[in-house]
Design a protein around this motif. Structure first.
Motif, short mmCIF file in Angstrom:
data_model
loop_
_atom_site.label_atom_id
_atom_site.label_comp_id
_atom_site.label_asym_id
_atom_site.label_seq_id
_atom_site.Cartn_x
_atom_site.Cartn_y
_atom_site.Cartn_z
N THR A 192 0.90 -1.25 0.00
CA THR A 192 -0.14 0.05 -0.11
C THR A 192 0.68 1.36 0.07
O THR A 192 0.59 2.19 -0.70
CB THR A 192 -0.81 -0.21 1.21
N TYR A 193 1.91 1.37 1.04
CA TYR A 193 2.75 2.52 1.03
C TYR A 193 3.75 2.73 -0.12
O TYR A 193 4.38 3.77 -0.26
CB TYR A 193 3.19 2.70 2.58
N LEU A 194 4.10 1.75 -0.93
CA LEU A 194 4.86 1.86 -1.97
C LEU A 194 3.92 2.41 -3.07
O LEU A 194 4.34 3.65 -3.67
CB LEU A 194 5.54 0.80 -2.88
N LEU A 220 1.54 5.67 11.43
CA LEU A 220 2.45 4.33 11.55
C LEU A 220 2.67 4.24 10.09
O LEU A 220 3.97 3.69 9.69
CB LEU A 220 1.61 3.40 12.23
N LYS A 221 1.74 4.03 9.15
CA LYS A 221 1.76 3.30 8.09
C LYS A 221 2.39 4.54 6.81
O LYS A 221 3.39 4.48 6.06
CB LYS A 221 0.54 2.73 7.52
N SER A 222 1.43 5.65 6.73
CA SER A 222 1.86 6.85 5.85
C SER A 222 2.79 7.52 6.01
O SER A 222 3.22 8.39 5.36
CB SER A 222 0.38 7.33 5.39
N MET A 256 7.51 18.04 3.68
CA MET A 256 6.23 17.06 3.70
C MET A 256 5.34 17.43 5.06
O MET A 256 5.99 17.12 6.02
CB MET A 256 6.56 16.00 3.52
N LEU A 257 3.98 17.74 4.93
CA LEU A 257 3.29 18.29 6.20
C LEU A 257 1.82 17.70 5.84
O LEU A 257 0.98 18.35 5.30
CB LEU A 257 3.17 19.51 6.50
N PRO A 258 1.66 16.53 6.24
CA PRO A 258 0.32 16.01 5.95
C PRO A 258 -0.34 16.07 7.26
O PRO A 258 -0.07 16.37 8.26
CB PRO A 258 0.85 14.35 5.84
N GLY A 259 -1.83 15.92 7.12
CA GLY A 259 -2.84 16.36 7.91
C GLY A 259 -4.23 16.31 7.88
O GLY A 259 -4.51 16.05 6.61
N PRO A 260 -5.22 15.99 8.79
CA PRO A 260 -6.55 16.14 8.60
C PRO A 260 -6.71 17.68 8.22
O PRO A 260 -6.07 18.45 8.70
CB PRO A 260 -7.03 15.66 9.87
N PRO A 261 -7.93 17.77 7.51
CA PRO A 261 -8.40 19.19 7.32
C PRO A 261 -8.40 20.04 8.15
O PRO A 261 -8.12 21.41 8.42
CB PRO A 261 -9.88 19.11 6.81
N THR A 316 -8.56 -0.73 5.55
CA THR A 316 -7.96 -0.86 4.28
C THR A 316 -6.63 -0.55 4.49
O THR A 316 -5.89 0.15 3.43
CB THR A 316 -8.70 0.07 3.27
N THR A 317 -5.95 -0.65 5.52
CA THR A 317 -4.69 -0.58 5.76
C THR A 317 -4.33 1.09 5.54
O THR A 317 -3.37 1.40 5.19
CB THR A 317 -3.64 -1.07 5.03
N GLY A 318 -5.46 2.14 5.52
CA GLY A 318 -5.17 3.51 5.48
C GLY A 318 -5.46 4.00 4.18
O GLY A 318 -5.79 5.36 4.13
N THR A 319 -5.49 3.45 3.21
CA THR A 319 -5.79 3.88 1.74
C THR A 319 -6.56 3.10 0.84
O THR A 319 -6.41 1.90 0.70
CB THR A 319 -4.33 4.08 1.13
#
Length: 514
Positions: A192-194, A220-222, A256-261, A316-319
């Motif tokens: 998934t994360y590849l 943990l995953k993304s 890189m700065l991911p996050g919820p809305p 779904t393992t996050g994605t």
């Protein structure tokens, strides 16, 4: 050949980039080689503690280098990681650990003045059965734990791992009910994360600020796993605060700065003029629905060169789907992209029949990333996954002709006004278009005549007056969608993953209208 297990991903990172920084925390830098060596120490100590392949190991602690080391050690010992939400009460944590059947627990006693061991004393029987290792705080038992690995060889357990072996029991966020533990595998995680890293454009050398909690797939995953797969630096952030995040962005040259809305809404509602944001390149966001206006503002006001939206669940393992980083802006701003390779999506009506493109319905997902099931709960598993392997997500979505998915809401969040379906996310998206609104959440409220009506909780932008928002709404949406009630609040209740806790808001509505 790409790694098929999480320990193989870490070993590859240590071989490819041994002297590059894997994690930076409070100025302390850990290389990929050092991280792999420390994970090996943990794996040996686990085996020396009697942990065997397939045993579950709990981890209840905030984001830190130690968290990453411990989790990687669990995987390398062939055990199954069972992370616990840092916001859980002792009773909730005990329930999760009991559900997972944890044999050993890594935890801390000094996070935000909370002693997690003391919190677990609500269940003396469980606490007495656990082998508790205190990673930070008093009494610190980390060194004594590592000493258990002297002369122990963990490699038979690690080398026996395959893509099909379970890696985690990750508990759902619980915004719509009792948390359940999704059983995920090594192969679903790495594959998934590849694919996710390719889709969003995560690069070798990126500096990745992780606000998402490590106990959740998003952290943990993304984050941790994706960085190991790509060779990006992990910058853990244990507690979100605008000043903390922006100081780290400036100091560590975060790209890189991911996050919820909600994270980006908080940044947009703050004064960032004193911070250097020039390093920021990539943002990845996702939730039940991502407002189009928010994507525009993230580009225009926060300065991200690339904003990518994605969609997934713990189950779904996050994605499930993701926009590609080179997609046109209209695709990124209006959809969560297409299924990653190996995943499929359907939209069905209440009878389980496929709807036409452009029509809303429940999102179903199938493919390699779907969980094995809810650990220890076959009834819940059977209710979630049908005989053909389709997972019922509980989300309402629309597929366009090109196969891009647009999430419109949660089924359980929808309310019915005089026979018309009202989708909170759609109403929230309109309200966010008002220049005085920083954040908003809409829930259904009981009404004698119409059955239900909308109740909006609005956080104003700093220094702004939202004025008569309901009158403003009437010119922009059908009358039945216009909230009947509006309450100005300082903040919205969020869970640890940044999602609005609408159950809390429904309780407030019930109290207000009593």
């Amino acid at each position: 050949m790409e790694p098929e297990t999480i320990p193989a991903a870490l070993r590859r990172a240590a071989a490819r980039w041994p002297d590059e920084t894997a994690v930076v925390e409070d100025g302390r830098r850990t290389t990929w080689a050092e991280l792999a060596d420390r994970a090996t120490e943990v794996a040996r100590a686990l085996v020396g503690s009697g942990v065997r392949p397939g045993d579950r190991v709990g981890l209840w602690a905030p984001n830190s280098t130690g968290w990453i080391v411990a989790s990687m050690g669990v995987y390398a010992a062939g055990a199954i990681l069972a992370p616990v939400n840092t916001r859980f009460t002792g009773a909730e944590a005990a329930q999760a650990l009991r559900t997972a059947g944890a044999k050993l627990l890594f935890t801390v006693t000094d996070f935000l003045d909370t002693d997690y061991v003391q919190a677990l004393s609500v269940d003396p029987e469980l606490l007495g059965s656990l082998d508790v290792v205190i990673m930070s705080g008093k009494p610190d038992s980390w060194r004594d734990f590592l000493a258990r690995g002297a002369g122990v060889d963990h490699t038979p357990a690690e080398e026996a791992l395959t893509a099909d072996d379970p890696s985690d029991v990750i508990f759902t966020s619980g915004t719509t009910g009792r948390p359940k533990g999704a059983l995920l595998t090594h192969g679903s995680s790495t594959r998934t994360y590849l694919a996710w890293s390719d889709a969003v454009g995560l690069r070798h050398g990126d500096r990745y600020l992780v606000v998402y909690p490590f106990f959740h797939c998003a952290g943990l995953k993304s984050a941790v796993l994706a960085c190991a797969l790509r060779g990006a630096t992990i910058v853990p952030c244990p507690v979100f605060a605008v000043n903390t995040v922006m100081s780290l962005v400036e100091k560590e040259r975060v790209t890189m700065l991911p996050g919820p809305p909600s994270l980006y809404q908080s940044l947009l509602n703050a004064d960032l003029s004193g911070y250097d944001r020039s390093s920021l390149r990539l943002a990845v966001t996702g939730a039940a629905a991502v407002p189009v206006e928010l994507v525009r503002r993230m580009r225009d006001e926060l300065g991200f060169a690339s904003v990518v939206t994605a969609y997934g669940l713990t189950e779904t393992t996050g994605t499930v789907t993701a926009c590609r980083h080179d997609d046109p802006i209209e695709v990124i701003a209006n959809t969560s992209g297409r299924p990653i390779p190996g995943m499929a999506v359907r939209i069905v009506d209440r009878d389980g029949k496929d709807v036409q493109a452009g029509e809303p319905g429940e999102v179903l997902a199938r493919g390699f990333a779907v969980m094995r099931g809810y650990y220890g709960d076959p009834d819940a598993t059977a209710a979630a996954i049908d005989a053909d392997g389709w997972l019922k997500t509980g989300d309402i979505g629309v597929l366009d002709a090109a196969g891009n998915l647009r999430i419109t809401d949660r089924i359980k969040d929808m309310f019915i006004v005089g026979g018309f379906n009202a989708y909170p996310a759609e109403i929230e998206n309109v309200l966010l278009g008002h220049e005085g609104v920083a954040a908003v959440a809409v829930v259904g409220a009981p009404d004698e005549r119409l059955g239900e009506v909308g109740y909006a909780f609005v956080v104003p932008r700093a220094g702004a007056d939202p004025g008569d928002l309901l009158e403003w709404c009437r010119g922009r949406m059908a009358n039945y969608k216009v909230p009947r009630y509006l309450e100005i609040v300082d903040e919205l209740p969020l869970n640890r993953t940044g999602k609005v806790e609408k159950r809390v808001l429904r309780d407030r509505v019930a109290e207000a209208l009593r």
